[in-house]
Design an enzyme around this catalytic site. Structure first.
Site, PDB file in Angstrom:
ATOM      1  N   PRO A   2       0.833  -1.215   0.000  1.00  0.00           N
ATOM      2  CA  PRO A   2       0.000   0.000   0.000  1.00  0.00           C
ATOM      3  C   PRO A   2       0.862   1.258   0.000  1.00  0.00           C
ATOM      4  O   PRO A   2       1.877   1.322   0.689  1.00  0.00           O
ATOM      5  CB  PRO A   2      -0.800  -0.103   1.297  1.00  0.00           C
ATOM      6  CG  PRO A   2      -0.465  -1.390   1.937  1.00  0.00           C
ATOM      7  CD  PRO A   2       0.683  -2.007   1.212  1.00  0.00           C
ATOM      8  N   GLU A   3       0.478   2.230  -0.809  1.00  0.00           N
ATOM      9  CA  GLU A   3       1.152   3.531  -0.819  1.00  0.00           C
ATOM     10  C   GLU A   3       0.182   4.572  -0.251  1.00  0.00           C
ATOM     11  O   GLU A   3      -0.882   4.231   0.255  1.00  0.00           O
ATOM     12  CB  GLU A   3       1.607   3.874  -2.248  1.00  0.00           C
ATOM     13  CG  GLU A   3       2.609   2.840  -2.807  1.00  0.00           C
ATOM     14  CD  GLU A   3       3.128   3.177  -4.197  1.00  0.00           C
ATOM     15  OE1 GLU A   3       3.183   4.362  -4.551  1.00  0.00           O
ATOM     16  OE2 GLU A   3       3.480   2.236  -4.939  1.00  0.00           O
TER      17      GLU A   3
END
Ligand SMILES: [Zn+2]
Length: 278
Positions: A2-3
Site C-alpha cells: 500500500p502507498e
C-alpha cells in the site's frame, strides 16, 4: 505494498467506522504484529476501555487517537489489512494477528500474511519521537504546498527523480506504482536530475503528483493481481484500471502510442513510455 492513496482510503474508512467506539477486548495472536511491546498485555491494557476519538495519518502510518492521550499506530507494511467485522461470529481470516472488539458490537481486525506490518500504542505527545515518523517528508495529501516551494525542494537535492519521489524523507508515502504514474503524467524520465528541471517541468511534475494521488484516492487505491490491498470492508481498489504505465510493459502509451518499456532500477521494475517521457 500500500502507498499513500491506499492508506488514506483506509484512514477515511476508519474515521467513519471506529470513531466514537469503545474497546471492550483486544486479542493478539503471537508477538510479531505488536513487536515493539515487551509483551501482549503491555499492548492490550492500553486499549481496553478506551474510546477512539479521531483517525489521522502521517505518511503511511495511521494514527488512531484514543481518549486519555494515547494513540494506536498502525503500519500496513507489505501486506497488512485492517478489516471491519460486523460481529465476532464472522469467520477469522488466516493470518489474523490482532482483533479489537467494540462494546457496541463489531470488531476491527489486523490481518497480515507477510508480517512486515505492525501495531503499537504510544502517547500522542511521543509520536514525533518514533524514529520512522520523526523524519517523514512532506505529505502531499495533507500539506498545502505551492509548486514554487516544491521546486525549491527539488533544487536543493541532486537526485534522480524516481528514487527521490520514493524517498520517505523527501515526500512521504510514494512508492513504486505512483512514482511511475506521476512521472508519466509529467512526461519526465525517471532518471532526470531534480536540480536540472525547467520551471515548466517542475510545474508539470507538481501537477501530476497532486492529480495522480487525488485520483487514486477517489478510485479507492490500486489493487494488483495479488489483491493484497483491500479497504476496511474487504473490497479491492479500482485505480489499477486507470494506470497508464505501471505493469503495462509492451502495451501502447495512452498518450503517444509508442511502446511502454520496463527497466530495472535498484532492483525494482520501472515502467515508462519510450518516447514521450524525456
Ligand atoms: Zn508516450
Amino acid at each position: 505494498m500500500p502507498e499513500l492513496p491506499e492508506v488514506e482510503v483506509v484512514r477515511r474508512d476508519l474515521d467513519r467506522e471506529i470513531v466514537g467506539k469503545k474497546i471492550k477486548a483486544v486479542d493478539v495472536e503471537g508477538m510479531r504484529a505488536v513487536r515493539r511491546h515487551h509483551n501482549r498485555k503491555q499492548f492490550t491494557s492500553r486499549l481496553v476501555d478506551r474510546k477512539f476519538i479521531a483517525v489521522e495519518r502521517r505518511g503511511k502510518y495511521i494514527l488512531c487517537r484514543l481518549d486519555g492521550g494515547d494513540v494506536l499506530v498502525v503500519h500496513l507494511g507489505m501486506s497488512g489489512q485492517l478489516l471491519r467485522a460486523k460481529t465476532s461470529r464472522d469467520p477469522l481470516s488466516k493470518h489474523t494477528h490482532v482483533v479489537i472488539t467494540f462494546t457496541q458490537g463489531g470488531q476491527l481486525r489486523f490481518v497480515d500474511p507477510r508480517t512486515f506490518g505492525e501495531m503499537f500504542v504510544t502517547e500522542l505527545d511521543n509520536v514525533d519521537e518514533v524514529a520512522e515518523l520523526a523524519h517523514l517528508g512532506i505529505d502531499p495529501l495533507e500539506t498545502a504546498m505551492s509548486w514554487e516551494h516544491f521546486g525549491d525542494l527539488l533544487a536543493q537535492r541532486h537526485a534522480k527523480l524516481k528514487p527521490l519521489l520514493m524517498d520517505q524523507k523527501f515526500i512521504a508515502g510514494i512508492g513504486n506504482i505512483y512514482s511511475d504514474e506521476i512521472l508519466w503524467g509529467a512526461g519526465l524520465r525517471w532518471d532526470r536530475m531534480s536540480d536540472a528541471l525547467t520551471s515548466e517541468e517542475v510545474r508539470r511534475l507538481y501537477r501530476s503528483m497532486m492529480e495522480t494521488l487525488q485520483d487514486a484516492v477517489k478510485h479507492r487505491g490500486s489493487s494488483l493481481a495479488d489483491e493484497q490491498y483491500v479497504d476496511l470492508f474487504g473490497r479491492p481498489g479500482e485505480y489499477q484500471q486507470f494506470h497508464n504505465v505501471y505493469a503495462r510493459e509492451g502495451l501502447a502509451c495512452p498518450r503517444c502510442r509508442h511502446e511502454i518499456v520496463r527497466e530495472k532500477v535498484s532492483g525494482r521494475s520501472t515502467f515508462s513510455c519510450s518516447a514521450c517521457q524525456v
